[in-house]
Design a protein around this motif. Sequence first.
Motif, mmCIF file in Angstrom:
data_model
loop_
_atom_site.group_PDB
_atom_site.id
_atom_site.type_symbol
_atom_site.label_atom_id
_atom_site.label_comp_id
_atom_site.label_asym_id
_atom_site.label_seq_id
_atom_site.Cartn_x
_atom_site.Cartn_y
_atom_site.Cartn_z
ATOM 1 N N GLU A 246 0.837 -1.203 0.000
ATOM 2 C CA GLU A 246 0.000 0.000 0.000
ATOM 3 C C GLU A 246 0.872 1.254 0.000
ATOM 4 O O GLU A 246 1.791 1.386 0.820
ATOM 5 N N GLY A 247 0.622 2.167 -0.936
ATOM 6 C CA GLY A 247 1.371 3.417 -0.975
ATOM 7 C C GLY A 247 2.651 3.320 -1.789
ATOM 8 O O GLY A 247 2.841 2.388 -2.580
ATOM 9 N N MET A 248 3.552 4.300 -1.578
ATOM 10 C CA MET A 248 4.774 4.394 -2.378
ATOM 11 C C MET A 248 6.003 3.997 -1.574
ATOM 12 O O MET A 248 6.180 4.426 -0.437
ATOM 13 N N THR A 249 6.849 3.179 -2.203
ATOM 14 C CA THR A 249 8.148 2.815 -1.642
ATOM 15 C C THR A 249 9.237 3.501 -2.452
ATOM 16 O O THR A 249 9.195 3.506 -3.687
ATOM 17 N N ILE A 250 10.189 4.109 -1.764
ATOM 18 C CA ILE A 250 11.325 4.759 -2.427
ATOM 19 C C ILE A 250 12.595 4.056 -1.968
ATOM 20 O O ILE A 250 12.864 3.955 -0.768
ATOM 21 N N ILE A 251 13.364 3.537 -2.926
ATOM 22 C CA ILE A 251 14.646 2.887 -2.630
ATOM 23 C C ILE A 251 15.762 3.835 -3.047
ATOM 24 O O ILE A 251 15.895 4.166 -4.224
ATOM 25 N N GLU A 252 16.553 4.275 -2.076
ATOM 26 C CA GLU A 252 17.725 5.108 -2.377
ATOM 27 C C GLU A 252 18.989 4.268 -2.297
ATOM 28 O O GLU A 252 19.058 3.291 -1.566
ATOM 29 N N ASN A 253 20.006 4.682 -3.049
ATOM 30 C CA ASN A 253 21.245 3.925 -3.196
ATOM 31 C C ASN A 253 20.950 2.558 -3.807
ATOM 32 O O ASN A 253 21.555 1.540 -3.454
ATOM 33 N N VAL B 22 17.783 5.875 -7.536
ATOM 34 C CA VAL B 22 16.540 6.101 -6.783
ATOM 35 C C VAL B 22 15.394 5.463 -7.557
ATOM 36 O O VAL B 22 15.113 5.845 -8.692
ATOM 37 N N ILE B 23 14.746 4.478 -6.948
ATOM 38 C CA ILE B 23 13.627 3.780 -7.581
ATOM 39 C C ILE B 23 12.371 4.011 -6.745
ATOM 40 O O ILE B 23 12.402 3.875 -5.525
ATOM 41 N N LYS B 24 11.280 4.377 -7.424
ATOM 42 C CA LYS B 24 10.003 4.617 -6.751
ATOM 43 C C LYS B 24 8.979 3.599 -7.231
ATOM 44 O O LYS B 24 8.788 3.425 -8.438
ATOM 45 N N ILE B 25 8.343 2.940 -6.269
ATOM 46 C CA ILE B 25 7.341 1.917 -6.594
ATOM 47 C C ILE B 25 6.037 2.269 -5.891
ATOM 48 O O ILE B 25 5.985 2.340 -4.660
ATOM 49 N N ARG B 26 5.003 2.499 -6.669
ATOM 50 C CA ARG B 26 3.675 2.708 -6.082
ATOM 51 C C ARG B 26 2.906 1.395 -6.206
ATOM 52 O O ARG B 26 2.729 0.858 -7.297
#
Length: 430
Positions: free
Chosen positions: A179-186, A214-218
């Motif tokens: 649920e929602g957005m995950t942001i992976i940095e590095n 930086v990857i963003k997964i909704r």
Amino acid sequence: MEKFVVNGGKPLFGEVNISGAKNAAVAIIPAVILCDEPCQIENIPNISDVSLISRILQQMGAQVRRINKSSLYIDPTHISTHSATTELVRGMRASYYLLGALLGRCGKAQVALPGGCNFGVRPIDQHLKGFEAMGAVTQLVDGAIIEADADNLHGEHIYLDVVSVGATMNIMLAASKAEGMTIIENAAREPHIVDLANFLNSMGADVRGAGTDVIKIRGVKYLHGITYSIIPDQIEAGTYMCAAAATRGCITVNNITPKHLESITAKLREMGVVITEYDEAIKIDATKNPLKRCNIKTMPHPGFPTDCQPQFAALLVSVPGTSIINENVWDNRYQYVSELVRMGAHISVEGRLAIIEGGSPLTAAPVKATDLRAGAAMIIAALEINGVTEISSIQYIERGYEDVIEKFRALGADIKKVYYAGDNEDELRA
């Protein structure tokens, strides 16, 4: 028992077709667990790792059917378990992708710790850090099984302490239905990470930024079935390129993405190999110039890949001068060095450095594959030698190279697989 027997000393000439990427396939096949409909995956490499992960999915209730040599039909709709703890799971390094896939599908996962190649500690602390940030409780059971349980798997901002391909992909899998957005940095940036993101997006996921740090997964609720073709294997391509250079031959490598090979082609050019790039092929010509020494430092993509480091070591032992390899990814990836030394190579290891005094002729000796890429290095070294080399523990090689005997034979190599038991030995026909 099986082994490869190589009668070397002949340059390689001709063309070779590269199969689908192993490192993409072993993540994309588990990713089908997230899908709510059947999928068809094409350009699958016909290797033992793919067979293994397919059997694991079948054990979990999925219908897996091989359409042809390079295509799989997978129907995950009947998977009713969140557990994968059999011996098959323990025998495969990439089985940890089942954690992210099952967590995304079921909100919980129980997966045996992975095996595979043994060249250093393979911690999954960054994977677990990501899952815990997303609301999962994780624990190690009996020192052999990882459990993850989330009442409400949700998006979160996650910074990876080290660049980890496995953690990046595993978190992407879990986040695709969170649920929602995950942001992976590095985040790691390897081509197979981009391929996994493209696969997920084709099913209806919302993954952005793959190929950057930086990857963003909704998260989404539903993923639909698709037909998807896996990218070519950059490491398989790099292996044949090294073999051509080591034997001072000239080959064309087909079905590749030249951009994925830039760090490899740069080093070969530095050594004096003539490289010609085409849209989906690359020509390697080591017949024109004497080869020169070079230094290599492995790094996360787009740096030089650790998975091509042993193959280049096998190449550099044939090149006059001192070459230095700096291994920055794995702690213990030089186990193969003792096998090259057995063949007469002059290599000393000091921590993360391997110092190669190249140019002395190698001699045939019985050697073994200590891991997948080390096995490829043994083949390359054997191809350089005027004599017959026997390579054992070839199950490691067959984990990641499709039709390796047939492909090398098509390039003019004298290589065969034999079965041996005591003093009896028989060639295994393809």
